[in-house]
Design a protein around this motif. Structure first.
Motif, PDB file in Angstrom:
ATOM      1  N   ALA A 321       0.831  -1.208   0.000  1.00 37.34           N
ATOM      2  CA  ALA A 321       0.000   0.000   0.000  1.00 37.34           C
ATOM      3  C   ALA A 321       0.860   1.251   0.000  1.00 37.34           C
ATOM      4  O   ALA A 321       0.559   2.257  -0.650  1.00 37.34           O
ATOM      5  N   GLY A 322       1.981   1.178   0.733  1.00 40.86           N
ATOM      6  CA  GLY A 322       2.898   2.322   0.760  1.00 40.86           C
ATOM      7  C   GLY A 322       3.486   2.602  -0.602  1.00 40.86           C
ATOM      8  O   GLY A 322       3.644   3.762  -1.016  1.00 40.86           O
ATOM      9  N   GLU A 323       3.831   1.517  -1.360  1.00 45.55           N
ATOM     10  CA  GLU A 323       4.355   1.704  -2.713  1.00 45.55           C
ATOM     11  C   GLU A 323       3.300   2.314  -3.613  1.00 45.55           C
ATOM     12  O   GLU A 323       3.605   3.146  -4.470  1.00 45.55           O
ATOM     13  N   PHE A 324       2.048   1.899  -3.416  1.00 47.86           N
ATOM     14  CA  PHE A 324       0.964   2.481  -4.217  1.00 47.86           C
ATOM     15  C   PHE A 324       0.818   3.979  -3.931  1.00 47.86           C
ATOM     16  O   PHE A 324       0.661   4.795  -4.842  1.00 47.86           O
ATOM     17  N   GLY A 325       0.893   4.340  -2.649  1.00 51.02           N
ATOM     18  CA  GLY A 325       0.815   5.759  -2.292  1.00 51.02           C
ATOM     19  C   GLY A 325       1.966   6.553  -2.873  1.00 51.02           C
ATOM     20  O   GLY A 325       1.793   7.695  -3.345  1.00 51.02           O
ATOM     21  N   SER A 326       3.162   5.963  -2.878  1.00 49.97           N
ATOM     22  CA  SER A 326       4.326   6.648  -3.459  1.00 49.97           C
ATOM     23  C   SER A 326       4.136   6.872  -4.953  1.00 49.97           C
ATOM     24  O   SER A 326       4.536   7.898  -5.514  1.00 49.97           O
ATOM     25  N   LEU A 327       3.521   5.861  -5.636  1.00 52.23           N
ATOM     26  CA  LEU A 327       3.253   6.001  -7.064  1.00 52.23           C
ATOM     27  C   LEU A 327       2.288   7.145  -7.324  1.00 52.23           C
ATOM     28  O   LEU A 327       2.455   7.907  -8.293  1.00 52.23           O
ATOM     29  N   VAL A 328       1.283   7.280  -6.464  1.00 50.52           N
ATOM     30  CA  VAL A 328       0.330   8.387  -6.622  1.00 50.52           C
ATOM     31  C   VAL A 328       1.044   9.731  -6.486  1.00 50.52           C
ATOM     32  O   VAL A 328       0.843  10.653  -7.284  1.00 50.52           O
ATOM     33  N   ILE A 329       1.903   9.851  -5.458  1.00 51.21           N
ATOM     34  CA  ILE A 329       2.649  11.099  -5.270  1.00 51.21           C
ATOM     35  C   ILE A 329       3.552  11.358  -6.474  1.00 51.21           C
ATOM     36  O   ILE A 329       3.648  12.482  -6.981  1.00 51.21           O
ATOM     37  N   PHE A 330       4.206  10.292  -6.952  1.00 48.31           N
ATOM     38  CA  PHE A 330       5.088  10.427  -8.109  1.00 48.31           C
ATOM     39  C   PHE A 330       4.291  10.899  -9.329  1.00 48.31           C
ATOM     40  O   PHE A 330       4.759  11.721 -10.124  1.00 48.31           O
ATOM     41  N   PHE A 331       3.082  10.357  -9.450  1.00 47.14           N
ATOM     42  CA  PHE A 331       2.219  10.719 -10.572  1.00 47.14           C
ATOM     43  C   PHE A 331       1.897  12.226 -10.549  1.00 47.14           C
ATOM     44  O   PHE A 331       1.992  12.913 -11.562  1.00 47.14           O
ATOM     45  N   PHE A 332       1.552  12.751  -9.380  1.00 47.32           N
ATOM     46  CA  PHE A 332       1.249  14.182  -9.265  1.00 47.32           C
ATOM     47  C   PHE A 332       2.493  15.029  -9.526  1.00 47.32           C
ATOM     48  O   PHE A 332       2.435  16.072 -10.176  1.00 47.32           O
ATOM     49  N   MET A 333       3.617  14.564  -9.021  1.00 48.41           N
ATOM     50  CA  MET A 333       4.856  15.332  -9.197  1.00 48.41           C
ATOM     51  C   MET A 333       5.300  15.361 -10.662  1.00 48.41           C
ATOM     52  O   MET A 333       5.897  16.333 -11.116  1.00 48.41           O
ATOM     53  N   SER A 334       5.010  14.285 -11.405  1.00 48.59           N
ATOM     54  CA  SER A 334       5.396  14.270 -12.817  1.00 48.59           C
ATOM     55  C   SER A 334       4.674  15.375 -13.586  1.00 48.59           C
ATOM     56  O   SER A 334       5.246  16.011 -14.479  1.00 48.59           O
ATOM     57  N   GLY A 335       3.414  15.605 -13.248  1.00 51.44           N
ATOM     58  CA  GLY A 335       2.682  16.714 -13.876  1.00 51.44           C
ATOM     59  C   GLY A 335       3.307  18.051 -13.523  1.00 51.44           C
ATOM     60  O   GLY A 335       3.422  18.942 -14.370  1.00 51.44           O
ATOM     61  N   MET A 336       3.731  18.191 -12.253  1.00 48.86           N
ATOM     62  CA  MET A 336       4.391  19.423 -11.826  1.00 48.86           C
ATOM     63  C   MET A 336       5.728  19.621 -12.534  1.00 48.86           C
ATOM     64  O   MET A 336       6.208  20.747 -12.670  1.00 48.86           O
ATOM     65  N   PHE A 337       6.327  18.528 -12.991  1.00 50.13           N
ATOM     66  CA  PHE A 337       7.614  18.620 -13.687  1.00 50.13           C
ATOM     67  C   PHE A 337       7.438  18.931 -15.169  1.00 50.13           C
ATOM     68  O   PHE A 337       8.152  19.761 -15.731  1.00 50.13           O
ATOM     69  N   PHE A 338       6.474  18.280 -15.822  1.00 51.79           N
ATOM     70  CA  PHE A 338       6.327  18.425 -17.260  1.00 51.79           C
ATOM     71  C   PHE A 338       5.591  19.700 -17.666  1.00 51.79           C
ATOM     72  O   PHE A 338       5.904  20.300 -18.694  1.00 51.79           O
ATOM     73  N   PHE A 339       4.636  20.107 -16.876  1.00 46.75           N
ATOM     74  CA  PHE A 339       3.833  21.274 -17.245  1.00 46.75           C
ATOM     75  C   PHE A 339       4.681  22.533 -17.450  1.00 46.75           C
ATOM     76  O   PHE A 339       4.461  23.297 -18.405  1.00 46.75           O
ATOM     77  N   PRO A 340       5.673  22.815 -16.598  1.00 52.72           N
ATOM     78  CA  PRO A 340       6.472  24.036 -16.788  1.00 52.72           C
ATOM     79  C   PRO A 340       7.318  24.048 -18.059  1.00 52.72           C
ATOM     80  O   PRO A 340       7.750  25.119 -18.485  1.00 52.72           O
ATOM     81  N   ILE A 341       7.588  22.872 -18.667  1.00 49.50           N
ATOM     82  CA  ILE A 341       8.466  22.846 -19.840  1.00 49.50           C
ATOM     83  C   ILE A 341       7.887  23.701 -20.961  1.00 49.50           C
ATOM     84  O   ILE A 341       8.581  24.523 -21.578  1.00 49.50           O
ATOM     85  N   ALA A 342       6.596  23.515 -21.227  1.00 51.94           N
ATOM     86  CA  ALA A 342       5.956  24.296 -22.292  1.00 51.94           C
ATOM     87  C   ALA A 342       5.918  25.774 -21.936  1.00 51.94           C
ATOM     88  O   ALA A 342       6.132  26.645 -22.795  1.00 51.94           O
ATOM     89  N   ILE A 343       5.669  26.071 -20.661  1.00 50.10           N
ATOM     90  CA  ILE A 343       5.607  27.474 -20.236  1.00 50.10           C
ATOM     91  C   ILE A 343       6.968  28.137 -20.377  1.00 50.10           C
ATOM     92  O   ILE A 343       7.093  29.261 -20.890  1.00 50.10           O
ATOM     93  N   ILE A 344       8.022  27.440 -19.932  1.00 53.12           N
ATOM     94  CA  ILE A 344       9.365  28.002 -20.051  1.00 53.12           C
ATOM     95  C   ILE A 344       9.749  28.179 -21.514  1.00 53.12           C
ATOM     96  O   ILE A 344      10.401  29.158 -21.887  1.00 53.12           O
ATOM     97  N   GLY A 345       9.326  27.234 -22.366  1.00 52.00           N
ATOM     98  CA  GLY A 345       9.585  27.385 -23.798  1.00 52.00           C
ATOM     99  C   GLY A 345       8.913  28.625 -24.356  1.00 52.00           C
ATOM    100  O   GLY A 345       9.503  29.360 -25.160  1.00 52.00           O
ATOM    101  N   ARG A 346       7.677  28.878 -23.930  1.00 52.08           N
ATOM    102  CA  ARG A 346       6.974  30.075 -24.385  1.00 52.08           C
ATOM    103  C   ARG A 346       7.639  31.340 -23.838  1.00 52.08           C
ATOM    104  O   ARG A 346       7.775  32.341 -24.545  1.00 52.08           O
ATOM    105  N   MET A 347       8.071  31.284 -22.571  1.00 48.84           N
ATOM    106  CA  MET A 347       8.763  32.426 -21.978  1.00 48.84           C
ATOM    107  C   MET A 347      10.084  32.705 -22.692  1.00 48.84           C
ATOM    108  O   MET A 347      10.508  33.853 -22.825  1.00 48.84           O
TER     109      MET A 347
END
Length: 627
Positions: A321-347
């Motif tokens: 269950a702990g590994e599943f929770g870590s995957l969920v956190i990782f999943f949210f963090m991946s969005g936080m990592f990828f989303f800025p790439i397009a914004i920085i490219g536009r900037m």
């Protein structure tokens, strides 16, 4: 009496080389014009540091903004982590009470994040406005000091764009590019750190995907940059054509050019539309492709993460269950990592535009103000009005002489008329007397003092100039006349108009002397504008008066009315009159006839007629044309 001029080498205290070092170079102006075509410029630390210098007076605002940037960069990934932690913690443990409390904490954090976002936006906009305000103020002050050479070689539209569109690009760079990039970059770093902490293997997969997305962004950035540039340039052509068509509407209607102008404008609009469609096509490929890559990574994340959780044996179900929770956190963090790439490219694209704008602005500000006086120049009191040209030569462009060895002397109270064909150098001589330019060679002296040795302000305050292009500023007739002497009272303004014998004409306007003149005097006729300029010169009470085609816009009846007033205005003042209408210069004390930059004849009206030379020929042509 014909004056024979001889080429003399005049030795002055300031040699030609020293003088040219103090003048605005044509190379500088050409470089500034070339920058007009540059829509983007690579990042330059020199430009960035210079822009940051403009934030120093507002250090408090800037520093608080940096604080909000840091908080924003932390809060955004913290929100994603908080959601994953709630799922991993109380929800997995089926702790309803804990879930409610943690959700409440999440809402509080969201509220605080919104407050920080509000202040980050507000402070960034304030800082951008502060910088643009100071830049525009500095540009305008600098433009007021620029010499006539600058305005003779620079289009009005380019001057206006420095203080409008270019400063707006700088604003975008200051308030958006820098701080948005810091927020998004900080968000990526924090998200990357959290993902590395929870699962180094999955994070390594992300590192493989990130360059792919970056390359795609870079490729489309170049394509989109060109597309956006084409859109901007085509829109500029539309606006300039529209402005030209509105300003020239009388010519358009007078020569029935409606259809031709409409055809040309239609072509410009179609080009602009095609460029917009091209931009839309590229955006329609780029944005979905970015989204597809993000979804592709999520698919990999689900497969690898699912394999780790489902395909491995756990001794303790809580560990799974702990590994599943870590995957969920990782999943949210991946969005936080990828989303800025397009914004920085536009900037990044915006930053290139801001760099181009900053470069043009600073290139203008770095243009040296032409030294119109020597370092030891002194103020003069009331001048007598003696004017001397000795061996004067002048070039607007190196190697192209427009005045060649001009010699004459005007004594106090004399009226000197300058006559000659178009391009003979009359207006250039006037510009040297007005100290709009300095001679390339030779000396121009006022009361025996070289103009370079006279403090410019103390001299020009004693000059009165009425030009053919009778420009009026927005305001009333009275305010435009008062520009001749700003401290003058209303009674003195009325007295100047009365002395010129045109007060009754101006009082016939809708509101008399309080009539608004409109933009560039559009509410007045050409003759009325000219009379306002005459009154302005009368009010200034100058020691040297310059009339450059000053009666060309005045009809014959009005001209006859002001001839007597002009005699009063000219009395006791050294006056220079340039006119094609020879009837206005018959009473001059001396007439100088110029041809290709040289004085070829000099004398009174009668003397020159008796000589039967160039002046006599011009006068015969004038008489024939008026009969």
């Amino acid at each position: 009496m014909t004056t024979t001029t001889t080429a003399t080498a005049v030795k002055t205290g300031t040699n030609e080389a020293d003088r040219s070092n103090n003048q605005l170079g044509l190379d500088d102006l050409v470089a500034l014009q070339k920058l007009e075509e540059v829509k983007e410029r690579p990042l330059s630390m020199g430009l960035i540091m210079r822009l940051l210098q403009y934030t120093k007076p507002y250090a408090k605002t800037r520093n608080w903004l940096l604080v909000t940037v840091f908080l924003r960069a932390v809060q955004l990934p913290l929100l994603g982590w908080f959601v994953g932690y709630i799922i991993k913690g109380p929800i997995e443990q089926k702790d309803f009470s804990g879930t409610v409390w943690y959700t409440g904490g999440f809402l509080v954090l969201s509220f605080l994040t919104s407050i920080v976002f509000h202040f980050r936006m507000k402070l960034a906009m304030m800082l951008g406005e502060f910088v643009v305000h100071d830049l525009r103020e500095q540009i305008f002050a600098h433009l007021q000091k620029m010499p006539m050479r600058f305005y003779d070689h620079t289009k009005l539209g380019r001057v206006i764009s420095r203080i409008t569109s270019d400063t707006e690009n700088v604003r975008m760079g200051v308030q958006d590019v820098l701080f948005v990039t810091l927020v998004q970059g900080g968000q990526m770093l924090i998200a990357a750190g959290v993902m590395l902490y929870y699962d180094a293997v999955l994070f390594s997969v992300l590192l493989v995907m990130a360059p792919v997305i970056w390359l795609i962004t870079g490729y489309f950035r170049k394509k989109l940059s060109k597309a956006f540039r084409d859109v901007q340039e085509s829109f500029s052509r539309i606006t300039s054509t529209l402005a030209e068509s509105v300003n020239g509407i009388r010519v358009t209607q007078g020569f029935v050019r409606h259809d031709e102008n409409a055809r040309r404008f239609k072509g410009l609009v179609e080009d602009h539309s095609q460029y917009n469609q091209r931009t839309a096509e590229l955006s329609g490929i780029f944005l979905p492709l970015l989204e597809l890559n993000s979804q592709f990574f999520i698919a990999i994340l689900l497969v690898l993460g699912g394999y780790q959780i489902l395909g491995m044996t756990y001794a303790d179900p809580g560990e799974q269950a702990g590994e599943f929770g870590s995957l969920v956190i990782f999943f949210f963090m991946s969005g936080m990592f990828f989303f800025p790439i397009a914004i920085i490219g536009r900037m990044y694209h915006f930053s290139l535009t801001a760099m181009a704008g900053a470069e043009r602005v600073f290139t203008l500000l770095d243009l040296k103000v032409e030294a119109m006086e020597d370092e030891d120049a002194e103020e003069v009191g009331e001048i007598v009005g003696d004017v001397t040209f000795e061996g004067v030569c002048f070039e607007y462009e190196p190697g192209v002489r427009v005045l060649e060895d001009v010699n004459f002397e005007a004594k106090q109270g004399e009226t000197i008329a300058l006559v000659g064909a178009t391009g003979s150098g009359k207006s250039t001589a006037i510009k040297l007397i007005s100290k709009f330019y300095l001679p390339t060679e030779g000396e121009v002296r006022i009361d025996g003092i070289r103009v370079e040795k006279i403090e410019t302000g103390s001299l020009v305050r004693q000059l009165g100039i009425v030009l053919q292009q009778n420009f009026l500023f927005t305001g009333s007739v009275l305010e435009n006349i008062r520009m001749g002497r700003p401290q003058a009272s209303d009674a003195e303004v009325y007295a100047a108009a009365e002395a010129l014998n045109c007060l009754d004409i101006l009082e016939q306007l809708s509101d008399g002397l309080h009539t608004e003149v409109g933009e560039a005097g559009s509410n007045l006729s050409l003759g009325q504008r000219q009379l306002v300029c005459f009154c302005r010169a009368m009010l200034a009470d100058p020691r040297i008066l310059i009339l450059d085609e000053a009666t060309s816009s005045v009809d014959g009846i009005t001209e006859s009315r002001i001839q007597k007033a002009l005699e009063i205005l000219l009395a006791g003042r050294t006056s220079f009159v340039v006119a094609h209408r020879l009837s206005t210069i018959r009473q001059a004390d001396r007439i100088l006839v110029l041809d290709q930059g040289r004085v070829i004849e000099e004398g009174t009206h009668v003397e020159l007629l008796h000589e039967g030379g160039t002046y006599a020929h011009l006068y015969k042509q004038f008489i024939h044309a008026t009969n």
